[in-house]
Enzyme design. Structure first.
Site, PDB file in Angstrom:
ATOM      1  N   ALA A   9     -15.556 108.026  45.237  1.00  0.00           N
ATOM      2  CA  ALA A   9     -16.888 108.229  44.658  1.00  0.00           C
ATOM      3  C   ALA A   9     -17.092 109.592  44.019  1.00  0.00           C
ATOM      4  O   ALA A   9     -18.044 109.778  43.255  1.00  0.00           O
ATOM      5  CB  ALA A   9     -17.955 108.012  45.734  1.00  0.00           C
ATOM      6  N   ALA A  10     -16.228 110.560  44.316  1.00  0.00           N
ATOM      7  CA  ALA A  10     -16.407 111.904  43.761  1.00  0.00           C
ATOM      8  C   ALA A  10     -15.621 112.120  42.480  1.00  0.00           C
ATOM      9  O   ALA A  10     -15.677 113.194  41.891  1.00  0.00           O
ATOM     10  CB  ALA A  10     -16.013 112.956  44.793  1.00  0.00           C
ATOM     11  N   ILE A  13     -14.703 108.495  37.471  1.00  0.00           N
ATOM     12  CA  ILE A  13     -15.348 107.181  37.381  1.00  0.00           C
ATOM     13  C   ILE A  13     -16.347 107.017  38.512  1.00  0.00           C
ATOM     14  O   ILE A  13     -17.457 106.502  38.310  1.00  0.00           O
ATOM     15  CB  ILE A  13     -14.294 106.048  37.449  1.00  0.00           C
ATOM     16  CG1 ILE A  13     -13.328 106.128  36.275  1.00  0.00           C
ATOM     17  CG2 ILE A  13     -14.966 104.673  37.481  1.00  0.00           C
ATOM     18  CD1 ILE A  13     -12.139 105.184  36.391  1.00  0.00           C
ATOM     19  N   ARG A  82      -5.200 109.122  33.974  1.00  0.00           N
ATOM     20  CA  ARG A  82      -4.084 109.277  33.031  1.00  0.00           C
ATOM     21  C   ARG A  82      -4.217 110.582  32.264  1.00  0.00           C
ATOM     22  O   ARG A  82      -5.305 111.056  31.986  1.00  0.00           O
ATOM     23  CB  ARG A  82      -4.080 108.109  32.025  1.00  0.00           C
ATOM     24  CG  ARG A  82      -3.395 106.884  32.544  1.00  0.00           C
ATOM     25  CD  ARG A  82      -2.970 105.991  31.392  1.00  0.00           C
ATOM     26  NE  ARG A  82      -4.079 105.527  30.577  1.00  0.00           N
ATOM     27  CZ  ARG A  82      -3.940 105.080  29.341  1.00  0.00           C
ATOM     28  NH1 ARG A  82      -2.754 105.067  28.765  1.00  0.00           N
ATOM     29  NH2 ARG A  82      -4.983 104.650  28.665  1.00  0.00           N
ATOM     30  N   SER A 119      -8.786 100.921  40.150  1.00  0.00           N
ATOM     31  CA  SER A 119      -7.655 101.852  40.147  1.00  0.00           C
ATOM     32  C   SER A 119      -6.472 101.293  39.368  1.00  0.00           C
ATOM     33  O   SER A 119      -6.011 100.183  39.628  1.00  0.00           O
ATOM     34  CB  SER A 119      -7.215 102.145  41.577  1.00  0.00           C
ATOM     35  OG  SER A 119      -8.289 102.603  42.371  1.00  0.00           O
ATOM     36  N   ASP A 151     -11.936  96.058  28.910  1.00  0.00           N
ATOM     37  CA  ASP A 151     -11.263  95.438  27.768  1.00  0.00           C
ATOM     38  C   ASP A 151     -12.228  94.543  26.991  1.00  0.00           C
ATOM     39  O   ASP A 151     -12.188  94.484  25.767  1.00  0.00           O
ATOM     40  CB  ASP A 151     -10.066  94.612  28.249  1.00  0.00           C
ATOM     41  CG  ASP A 151      -9.070  95.455  29.023  1.00  0.00           C
ATOM     42  OD1 ASP A 151      -8.864  96.623  28.642  1.00  0.00           O
ATOM     43  OD2 ASP A 151      -8.508  94.947  30.006  1.00  0.00           O
ATOM     44  N   HIS A 179      -4.473  94.293  32.301  1.00  0.00           N
ATOM     45  CA  HIS A 179      -5.293  95.452  31.950  1.00  0.00           C
ATOM     46  C   HIS A 179      -4.395  96.635  31.588  1.00  0.00           C
ATOM     47  O   HIS A 179      -4.591  97.759  32.033  1.00  0.00           O
ATOM     48  CB  HIS A 179      -6.207  95.805  33.127  1.00  0.00           C
ATOM     49  CG  HIS A 179      -7.155  96.934  32.857  1.00  0.00           C
ATOM     50  ND1 HIS A 179      -8.042  96.928  31.799  1.00  0.00           N
ATOM     51  CD2 HIS A 179      -7.351  98.103  33.514  1.00  0.00           C
ATOM     52  CE1 HIS A 179      -8.744  98.046  31.818  1.00  0.00           C
ATOM     53  NE2 HIS A 179      -8.340  98.784  32.836  1.00  0.00           N
TER      54      HIS A 179
END
Length: 331
Positions: A9-10, A13, A82, A119, A151, A179
């Site tokens: 949560a931190a 996202i 990424r 994830s 997507d 994905h």
């Protein structure tokens, strides 16, 4: 009462996703977990004048179990982002272990919760989750979902720019497969309303939908990946909460274990036997009610894209399964 849990949560996202969830009238209790900063994020969100209560937990003092206790829906955006030059597959070794350990917590604490995995690489992390849940004897394919909604969101946005539609929300393009890169297959033949993609723009549009994440990674110049758009897409997929509350007939594209979902065997035959695949899925109070076969009437170009996707997906799925075999499910 619906309790939603965000694991990670931190992060980039997790924070905007948690903000959107705090603002949702569908959520009564919001539980946030991360290895750092989650109590601070919870304190910050708790000042917002919406009904949902917010609590934050860290690993110490059995924080994961406390965060998960009584969960109805668990969303997992945890993991490393990424960076330039990285593919989703490059993230595999780092994020695979993170997802495995979080799923162990779910298996022990709230095995009947809806599990939504963000994830990356989703093509591998969802199979990892399935194998861990199987090892703990609590696997339910109707409650495990890979979130591929970004997507679909990108397909809508990018297609609208090509066909001249000012409001991308008016165009819905089904996106199936996986994905990651070429496993992502937009089905323009199934778009609603019908769209005509100019021949000279088709290949570029497909590539942009498949590799849209690279645009963001490059533009952020090493500072992150798609976080805000992913949080938006993850929140959009959380229309699944309507299903948790008892509403039926909700259909969303999602990455599921086909053999364990009604209608999945038909889809599996159509995609060359691949066990995990993203297709439109009807959601209900008990999870995935039915997988829809969207392949009637697909074009020759789309068949070619599907064939490429199947091969890549199988490799990704095998990697996830093999990871659990080699590392163990952490019983």
């Amino acid at each position: 009462m619906v309790k939603a849990v965000v694991l990670g949560a931190a992060g980039g996202i997790g924070q905007p996703l948690s903000l959107l969830l705090k603002n949702s009238p569908l959520i009564d209790e919001l539980s946030l977990y991360d290895v750092v900063n989650s109590p601070g994020v919870a304190a910050d969100l708790s000042h917002i004048n919406t009904p949902a209560t917010v609590t934050g937990y860290l690993p110490k003092d059995d924080g994961l179990a406390k965060a998960l206790e009584g969960a109805d829906v668990v969303v997992i955006p945890a993991g490393l982002p990424r960076k330039p030059g990285m593919t989703r597959d490059d993230l595999f070794q780092k994020n695979a272990g993170i997802v495995r350990d979080l799923i162990v917590g779910i298996a022990k604490t709230c095995p009947k919760a809806f599990i939504l995995i963000i994830s990356n690489p989703v093509n591998s992390t969802v199979p990892i989750a399935a194998e861990v849940l199987k090892a703990h004897g609590v696997f339910d394919a109707t409650k495990l979902f890979g979130v591929t909604t970004l997507d679909v969101v990108r397909a809508s946005t990018f297609t609208a720019s090509v066909v001249g539609e000012k409001d991308p929300r008016k165009i819905a393009v089904p996106v199936v497969g996986g994905h990651s890169g070429e496993t992502i297959v937009p089905l323009f033949s199934q778009a609603s309303p019908k769209v005509e993609i100019p021949e000279d723009k088709y290949a570029d549009l497909v590539k942009r939908i498949q590799f849209g994440g690279d645009e963001v990674v490059k533009a952020k110049d090493g500072a992150g990946s798609a976080t805000l758009s992913m949080a938006f897409a993850g929140f959009r997929y959380l229309t699944i909460v309507h299903a948790v509350r008892g509403e039926k007939g909700i259909v969303e594209p999602t990455f599921v274990y086909l053999p364990g979902v009604a209608g999945g065997e038909e889809v599996q035959k159509a995609v060359g036997g691949v066990e995990f695949f993203a297709v439109p899925v009807e959601l209900g109070p008990n999870g995935a009610a039915k997988a829809t076969n969207p392949f009637g009437g697909v074009t020759e170009k789309e068949k070619e894209l599907l064939a490429i996707a199947q091969k890549g997906l199988q490799t990704n799925i095998n990697a996830g399964v093999e990871f659990v075999k080699q590392s163990g499910p952490k019983l």
